[in-house]
Design an enzyme around this catalytic site. Structure first.
Site, mmCIF file in Angstrom:
data_model
loop_
_atom_site.group_PDB
_atom_site.id
_atom_site.type_symbol
_atom_site.label_atom_id
_atom_site.label_comp_id
_atom_site.label_asym_id
_atom_site.label_seq_id
_atom_site.Cartn_x
_atom_site.Cartn_y
_atom_site.Cartn_z
ATOM 1 N N PRO A 19 39.987 -47.766 -18.454
ATOM 2 C CA PRO A 19 41.476 -47.770 -19.087
ATOM 3 C C PRO A 19 41.375 -48.828 -20.150
ATOM 4 C CG PRO A 19 41.068 -49.147 -16.853
ATOM 5 C CD PRO A 19 39.655 -48.121 -16.934
ATOM 6 N N MET A 20 42.461 -48.400 -21.141
ATOM 7 C CA MET A 20 42.531 -49.156 -22.093
ATOM 8 C C MET A 20 44.106 -49.108 -22.791
ATOM 9 S SD MET A 20 39.106 -48.722 -24.674
ATOM 10 C CE MET A 20 39.065 -47.244 -24.527
ATOM 11 N N GLN A 74 46.476 -46.615 -13.060
ATOM 12 C CA GLN A 74 46.183 -48.123 -12.918
ATOM 13 C C GLN A 74 47.390 -48.920 -12.986
ATOM 14 O OE1 GLN A 74 44.492 -51.273 -15.773
ATOM 15 N NE2 GLN A 74 42.633 -51.195 -14.189
ATOM 16 N N CYS A 104 42.758 -57.854 -16.412
ATOM 17 C CA CYS A 104 43.447 -58.114 -17.783
ATOM 18 C C CYS A 104 43.650 -59.608 -17.831
ATOM 19 C CB CYS A 104 45.032 -57.468 -17.856
ATOM 20 S SG CYS A 104 45.742 -57.779 -19.285
ATOM 21 N N LYS A 143 39.608 -52.707 -10.262
ATOM 22 C CA LYS A 143 38.894 -53.142 -11.360
ATOM 23 C C LYS A 143 39.124 -54.644 -11.843
ATOM 24 C CE LYS A 143 37.952 -51.772 -16.105
ATOM 25 N NZ LYS A 143 38.684 -52.785 -16.778
ATOM 26 N N ASN A 204 30.447 -51.840 -16.179
ATOM 27 C CA ASN A 204 31.257 -51.962 -17.220
ATOM 28 C C ASN A 204 31.102 -53.034 -18.085
ATOM 29 O OD1 ASN A 204 34.577 -52.520 -18.074
ATOM 30 N ND2 ASN A 204 33.675 -51.050 -19.091
ATOM 31 N N GLY A 205 30.753 -52.825 -19.477
ATOM 32 C CA GLY A 205 30.779 -53.701 -20.564
ATOM 33 C C GLY A 205 29.733 -53.465 -21.600
ATOM 34 N N ASP A 206 30.246 -53.123 -22.878
ATOM 35 C CA ASP A 206 29.282 -53.001 -23.990
ATOM 36 C C ASP A 206 28.477 -51.852 -24.103
ATOM 37 O OD1 ASP A 206 30.277 -55.885 -24.385
ATOM 38 O OD2 ASP A 206 28.554 -56.598 -23.340
ATOM 39 N N ARG A 229 35.387 -49.393 -25.237
ATOM 40 C CA ARG A 229 35.626 -49.074 -26.592
ATOM 41 C C ARG A 229 34.395 -48.107 -27.306
ATOM 42 N NH1 ARG A 229 34.871 -55.282 -27.112
ATOM 43 N NH2 ARG A 229 33.619 -54.719 -25.340
HETATM 44 C C1 LIG Z 1 42.532 -52.182 -26.276
HETATM 45 C C2 LIG Z 1 41.817 -52.505 -24.873
HETATM 46 C C3 LIG Z 1 42.731 -52.497 -23.946
HETATM 47 C C4 LIG Z 1 42.432 -52.537 -22.651
HETATM 48 N N1 LIG Z 1 43.403 -52.168 -21.490
HETATM 49 C C5 LIG Z 1 42.820 -52.373 -20.207
HETATM 50 C C6 LIG Z 1 43.813 -51.814 -19.145
HETATM 51 O O1 LIG Z 1 44.734 -51.432 -19.455
HETATM 52 N N2 LIG Z 1 43.195 -51.857 -17.915
HETATM 53 C C7 LIG Z 1 41.814 -52.363 -17.926
HETATM 54 O O2 LIG Z 1 41.577 -52.461 -16.637
HETATM 55 N N3 LIG Z 1 40.956 -52.830 -18.659
HETATM 56 C C8 LIG Z 1 41.430 -52.863 -20.120
HETATM 57 N N4 LIG Z 1 40.678 -52.960 -21.038
HETATM 58 C C9 LIG Z 1 39.082 -53.410 -20.569
HETATM 59 C C10 LIG Z 1 38.362 -52.181 -20.705
HETATM 60 O O3 LIG Z 1 38.706 -51.227 -19.787
HETATM 61 C C11 LIG Z 1 36.866 -52.429 -20.472
HETATM 62 O O4 LIG Z 1 36.631 -53.148 -19.088
HETATM 63 C C12 LIG Z 1 36.405 -53.385 -21.295
HETATM 64 O O5 LIG Z 1 36.938 -53.079 -22.803
HETATM 65 C C13 LIG Z 1 35.018 -53.542 -21.477
HETATM 66 O O6 LIG Z 1 34.266 -52.349 -21.533
HETATM 67 P P1 LIG Z 1 33.733 -51.658 -23.048
HETATM 68 O O7 LIG Z 1 32.782 -52.640 -23.761
HETATM 69 O O8 LIG Z 1 33.199 -50.486 -22.526
HETATM 70 O O9 LIG Z 1 34.858 -51.561 -23.861
HETATM 71 C C14 LIG Z 1 41.075 -52.750 -22.223
HETATM 72 C C15 LIG Z 1 40.229 -53.192 -23.310
HETATM 73 C C16 LIG Z 1 40.472 -53.078 -24.652
HETATM 74 C C17 LIG Z 1 39.552 -53.185 -25.580
#
Ligand SMILES: Cc1cc2nc3c(=O)[nH]c(=O)nc-3n(C[C@H](O)[C@H](O)[C@H](O)COP(=O)(O)O)c2cc1C
Length: 356
Positions: A19-20, A74, A104, A143, A204-206, A229
């Site tokens: 989720p983002m 979420q 968050c 999460k 999750n991460g990177d 991302r």
């Molecule tokens: C722009 C943005 C918005 C995000 N919004 C949420 C969100 O609404 N809920 C959530 O659980 N995580 C949120 N995250 C975290 C991501 O879900 C994820 O945990 C984090 O970016 C690490 O994963 P990645 O490296 O694959 O991006 C957000 C991250 C970014 C970059």
């Protein structure tokens, strides 16, 4: 790395669009779903303060299409009654899964007791989870980040407590709240969580490449992985992972397909939102999407200074024509100027008032 189940819901392939806020809306999720390979999509985090006070934006954020199933909503917040009410509303609109945000880092969210603020208050989180469980029949998932600070890492304890409360899937972003998006996610801690509970765990991460993702996945032994991302930079990333899991060569879109997807996204945005908002969304995706493409930096400059649909379309066409002529795709050039979209802070403006 086989499909797994959240109660009776099969997550197949075991790849989740993380989720983002401000990104994984109705439009973006369908764009990703159409590319294939994603086993679960999740809404942006939705404020229960907004939902339960009839904020139209919060309600709109729960909208989804049948093709998105399985679909998780979420929610975030710090008050158990409101969280339970918000969860009920998500079940009523037909969500398959209810996910609670406990990660968050945005000050506005933390201040009100929600997001990663819950990592500091396990009792409050426990109460929230128990009340939500009483209010809904669909599976409840969580999460988490690894802890609030480096010296108060408590993800394993929180995961065990959540399992006791009836949480049926735990997703761990391997960073602390204080870390924000700095450094690298700690997949050793994710492995510890996996080893400590019996419900499915996803890491999750990177993850932005198949090699890194497969390595961290194997090392951590998690049931699934979430990609955030990385999906903005490469909407085919899930399909590529699914290919590898099935023993196939990962799919490689050509330049024409890349351009077509950018235009498809733009068209979808224009159908859904005011032109000005669509322009912003387009710039956001195109900025991430053209990472590593020759001349991408210059293209983004022209894009950021485009003020109309026609101008954007013209710039995209010109850019991709130049690329096709020069054959400049996939040369491994990674540009340093790409603005990193980091954290949900930038996107909490809309929920702040509702959460106040
Ligand atoms: C722009 C943005 C918005 C995000 N919004 C949420 C969100 O609404 N809920 C959530 O659980 N995580 C949120 N995250 C975290 C991501 O879900 C994820 O945990 C984090 O970016 C690490 O994963 P990645 O490296 O694959 O991006 C957000 C991250 C970014 C970059």
């Amino acid at each position: 790395m086989k499909p797994f189940k959240i109660r009776d819901i099969k997550i197949d392939p075991p790849l989740i669009l993380s989720p983002m806020a401000g990104v994984t809306d109705y439009t973006f999720r369908r764009l990703i779903k159409r590319r294939g390979g994603v086993g679960l999509v999740v809404s942006e985090f939705i404020s229960v303060e907004g939902l339960t006070r009839n904020n139209p934006k919060s309600k709109r954020q729960m909208r989804f299409d049948e093709i998105e199933r399985p679909f998780a909503v979420q929610i975030f917040g710090g008050q158990s009654e409101r969280m339970a009410m918000g969860a009920e509303m998500a079940e009523e609109v037909g969500a398959d899964i209810l996910d609670v945000n406990c990660g968050c880092p945005a000050p506005k969210v933390v201040k009100n007791g929600g997001g990663s603020g819950l990592l500091r208050e396990p009792e409050r989180l426990e109460k929230i989870l128990k009340e939500i469980k009483r209010a809904i029949t669909i599976p409840l998932t969580l999460k988490l980040r690894t802890g609030y600070t480096e010296s108060t890492i408590n993800v394993v304890d929180i995961a065990k407590m959540a399992e006791q409360c009836g949480v049926e899937h735990i997703q761990v972003h391997g960073r602390t709240r204080d870390q924000g998006y700095k450094g690298l996610a700690n997949w050793d801690l994710i492995r510890e969580v996996k080893q400590s509970v019996s419900v499915p765990v996803s890491g999750n991460g990177d993850i932005t490449s198949i090699e890194y993702g497969m390595r961290k996945w194997a090392e951590s032994g998690t049931d699934g992985i979430l990609i955030g991302r990385g999906a903005m930079q490469n909407p085919w990333i899930f399909r590529q992972f699914a290919d590898v899991l099935a023993g196939r060569e990962p799919y490689q879109p050509d330049l024409n397909e890349k351009k077509a997807v950018l235009l498809e996204f733009f068209e979808m945005c224009l159908e859904e939102m005011p032109e000005l908002v669509a322009l912003g969304k387009m710039k956001q995706l195109a900025g991430q999407f053209t990472k590593g493409l020759v001349g991408g930096a210059q293209f983004r400059q022209t894009l950021y200074h485009s003020h109309s649909v026609d101008e954007i379309l013209e710039n995209i066409t010109t850019y991709f024509n130049t690329l096709t002529a020069g054959g400049g795709y996939g040369d491994g050039v990674v540009e340093a100027d790409v603005p990193q979209i980091e954290s949900c802070d930038a996107f909490t403006g809309g929920v702040g008032s509702a959460a106040a």
